[in-house]
Design a protein around this motif. Sequence first.
Motif, PDB file in Angstrom:
ATOM      1  N   TYR A 187       0.842  -1.206   0.000  1.00 57.54           N
ATOM      2  CA  TYR A 187       0.000   0.000   0.000  1.00 57.54           C
ATOM      3  C   TYR A 187       0.878   1.257   0.000  1.00 57.54           C
ATOM      4  O   TYR A 187       0.644   2.191  -0.772  1.00 57.54           O
ATOM      5  CB  TYR A 187      -0.916  -0.057   1.221  1.00 57.54           C
ATOM      6  CG  TYR A 187      -1.824   1.113   1.461  1.00 57.54           C
ATOM      7  CD1 TYR A 187      -2.672   1.605   0.485  1.00 57.54           C
ATOM      8  CD2 TYR A 187      -1.876   1.703   2.727  1.00 57.54           C
ATOM      9  CE1 TYR A 187      -3.524   2.672   0.739  1.00 57.54           C
ATOM     10  CE2 TYR A 187      -2.723   2.760   2.990  1.00 57.54           C
ATOM     11  CZ  TYR A 187      -3.554   3.240   1.993  1.00 57.54           C
ATOM     12  OH  TYR A 187      -4.392   4.287   2.248  1.00 57.54           O
ATOM     13  N   ALA A 188       1.913   1.265   0.833  1.00 62.04           N
ATOM     14  CA  ALA A 188       2.826   2.413   0.880  1.00 62.04           C
ATOM     15  C   ALA A 188       3.585   2.548  -0.438  1.00 62.04           C
ATOM     16  O   ALA A 188       3.755   3.653  -0.959  1.00 62.04           O
ATOM     17  CB  ALA A 188       3.793   2.272   2.052  1.00 62.04           C
ATOM     18  N   GLY A 189       4.039   1.427  -0.983  1.00 60.52           N
ATOM     19  CA  GLY A 189       4.739   1.471  -2.262  1.00 60.52           C
ATOM     20  C   GLY A 189       3.866   2.023  -3.365  1.00 60.52           C
ATOM     21  O   GLY A 189       4.310   2.835  -4.189  1.00 60.52           O
ATOM     22  N   ALA A 190       2.596   1.609  -3.395  1.00 63.51           N
ATOM     23  CA  ALA A 190       1.659   2.101  -4.409  1.00 63.51           C
ATOM     24  C   ALA A 190       1.385   3.591  -4.254  1.00 63.51           C
ATOM     25  O   ALA A 190       1.063   4.277  -5.230  1.00 63.51           O
ATOM     26  CB  ALA A 190       0.348   1.318  -4.337  1.00 63.51           C
ATOM     27  N   ALA A 191       1.550   4.115  -3.029  1.00 59.80           N
ATOM     28  CA  ALA A 191       1.341   5.550  -2.782  1.00 59.80           C
ATOM     29  C   ALA A 191       2.587   6.370  -3.128  1.00 59.80           C
ATOM     30  O   ALA A 191       2.579   7.593  -3.003  1.00 59.80           O
ATOM     31  CB  ALA A 191       0.945   5.785  -1.324  1.00 59.80           C
ATOM     32  N   GLY A 192       3.663   5.696  -3.552  1.00 64.74           N
ATOM     33  CA  GLY A 192       4.875   6.402  -3.962  1.00 64.74           C
ATOM     34  C   GLY A 192       5.867   6.663  -2.845  1.00 64.74           C
ATOM     35  O   GLY A 192       6.766   7.496  -2.987  1.00 64.74           O
ATOM     36  N   VAL A 193       5.746   5.951  -1.743  1.00 63.45           N
ATOM     37  CA  VAL A 193       6.658   6.139  -0.613  1.00 63.45           C
ATOM     38  C   VAL A 193       8.028   5.582  -0.968  1.00 63.45           C
ATOM     39  O   VAL A 193       8.143   4.520  -1.580  1.00 63.45           O
ATOM     40  CB  VAL A 193       6.099   5.440   0.650  1.00 63.45           C
ATOM     41  CG1 VAL A 193       7.100   5.496   1.798  1.00 63.45           C
ATOM     42  CG2 VAL A 193       4.772   6.064   1.058  1.00 63.45           C
ATOM     43  N   SER A 194       9.078   6.304  -0.557  1.00 62.57           N
ATOM     44  CA  SER A 194      10.457   5.854  -0.766  1.00 62.57           C
ATOM     45  C   SER A 194      10.875   4.932   0.366  1.00 62.57           C
ATOM     46  O   SER A 194      10.714   5.272   1.542  1.00 62.57           O
ATOM     47  CB  SER A 194      11.419   7.050  -0.789  1.00 62.57           C
ATOM     48  OG  SER A 194      11.115   7.899  -1.857  1.00 62.57           O
ATOM     49  N   PHE A 195      11.427   3.771   0.027  1.00 63.53           N
ATOM     50  CA  PHE A 195      11.959   2.823   0.999  1.00 63.53           C
ATOM     51  C   PHE A 195      13.478   2.869   0.879  1.00 63.53           C
ATOM     52  O   PHE A 195      14.021   2.619  -0.185  1.00 63.53           O
ATOM     53  CB  PHE A 195      11.483   1.398   0.702  1.00 63.53           C
ATOM     54  CG  PHE A 195      10.008   1.205   0.872  1.00 63.53           C
ATOM     55  CD1 PHE A 195       9.491   0.733   2.068  1.00 63.53           C
ATOM     56  CD2 PHE A 195       9.133   1.472  -0.163  1.00 63.53           C
ATOM     57  CE1 PHE A 195       8.132   0.543   2.226  1.00 63.53           C
ATOM     58  CE2 PHE A 195       7.772   1.289  -0.018  1.00 63.53           C
ATOM     59  CZ  PHE A 195       7.274   0.820   1.179  1.00 63.53           C
ATOM     60  N   LEU A 196      14.143   3.183   1.968  1.00 63.66           N
ATOM     61  CA  LEU A 196      15.593   3.240   1.981  1.00 63.66           C
ATOM     62  C   LEU A 196      16.128   2.205   2.952  1.00 63.66           C
ATOM     63  O   LEU A 196      15.680   2.162   4.104  1.00 63.66           O
ATOM     64  CB  LEU A 196      16.073   4.630   2.423  1.00 63.66           C
ATOM     65  CG  LEU A 196      15.528   5.820   1.628  1.00 63.66           C
ATOM     66  CD1 LEU A 196      15.829   7.127   2.338  1.00 63.66           C
ATOM     67  CD2 LEU A 196      16.124   5.811   0.232  1.00 63.66           C
ATOM     68  N   PRO A 197      17.050   1.363   2.534  1.00 65.67           N
ATOM     69  CA  PRO A 197      17.656   0.454   3.509  1.00 65.67           C
ATOM     70  C   PRO A 197      18.372   1.304   4.562  1.00 65.67           C
ATOM     71  O   PRO A 197      19.161   2.184   4.219  1.00 65.67           O
ATOM     72  CB  PRO A 197      18.647  -0.366   2.698  1.00 65.67           C
ATOM     73  CG  PRO A 197      18.344  -0.095   1.267  1.00 65.67           C
ATOM     74  CD  PRO A 197      17.612   1.201   1.206  1.00 65.67           C
ATOM     75  N   TRP A 198      18.081   1.052   5.834  1.00 67.24           N
ATOM     76  CA  TRP A 198      18.663   1.860   6.891  1.00 67.24           C
ATOM     77  C   TRP A 198      20.159   1.632   6.977  1.00 67.24           C
ATOM     78  O   TRP A 198      20.646   0.500   6.875  1.00 67.24           O
ATOM     79  CB  TRP A 198      18.031   1.525   8.243  1.00 67.24           C
ATOM     80  CG  TRP A 198      18.672   2.299   9.351  1.00 67.24           C
ATOM     81  CD1 TRP A 198      18.377   3.565   9.733  1.00 67.24           C
ATOM     82  CD2 TRP A 198      19.747   1.870  10.186  1.00 67.24           C
ATOM     83  NE1 TRP A 198      19.198   3.955  10.754  1.00 67.24           N
ATOM     84  CE2 TRP A 198      20.057   2.928  11.052  1.00 67.24           C
ATOM     85  CE3 TRP A 198      20.477   0.705  10.269  1.00 67.24           C
ATOM     86  CZ2 TRP A 198      21.065   2.850  12.014  1.00 67.24           C
ATOM     87  CZ3 TRP A 198      21.490   0.613  11.218  1.00 67.24           C
ATOM     88  CH2 TRP A 198      21.764   1.682  12.074  1.00 67.24           C
ATOM     89  N   THR A 199      20.903   2.729   7.132  1.00 65.34           N
ATOM     90  CA  THR A 199      22.330   2.688   7.448  1.00 65.34           C
ATOM     91  C   THR A 199      22.575   3.751   8.509  1.00 65.34           C
ATOM     92  O   THR A 199      21.766   4.674   8.689  1.00 65.34           O
ATOM     93  CB  THR A 199      23.226   2.984   6.221  1.00 65.34           C
ATOM     94  OG1 THR A 199      23.029   4.353   5.833  1.00 65.34           O
ATOM     95  CG2 THR A 199      22.927   2.055   5.058  1.00 65.34           C
TER      96      THR A 199
END
Length: 184
Positions: A110-122
């Motif tokens: 749902y978040a991906g479809a809304a255009g949310v950016s996912f960043l692998p945490w560092t």
Amino acid sequence: ETTALPLLPTRLFTAAQVLELERLAIEDQGIPAIQLMKRAGRAAFNTLMAQYPELEPGIGKVSIYCGSGNNAGDGYVLAALAAQRNIGVEIFQVGSPPAQGALARAAFDYAGAAGVSFLPWTEELVPEYGVIVDALLGTGFKLGELRGKYAAAIQQINAAELPVLALDLPSGLAADSGATADFA
């Protein structure tokens, strides 16, 4: 004129009681689990907007630290709602993304479809402004030593000197006792 504060709950529940209430809602009331997650995410989003009105479209930013369980699922729903309102949002994915078939996976999608950016945490990804949302560990967290990425991410949140909205409760805090985790 003073503004009335919203009524706060007057009862406290143990983590086991919360799980039982969720089970009753799902099994006895017929409320789908994803609907409960969406309600939790919406309630968190509404609280965020009420507490931080500076999070206006195009101006504010929300940085959400997500684990891989249902607490992260609530964070994904909040992220989708923020993105739908053109509020800057990014997810720092500390845990693995939820597996296909997991409840949190529907919220992740749902978040991906809304255009949310996912960043692998560092450790280098540090929010510099805005509000942090802690969606790492929920009521299922058991005391013991926190290690690795989760410990480092919690320490980063605590050191950021930014406002934090914790979903369920602050990560690393035991739901029933309030005791804090040891960081190894």
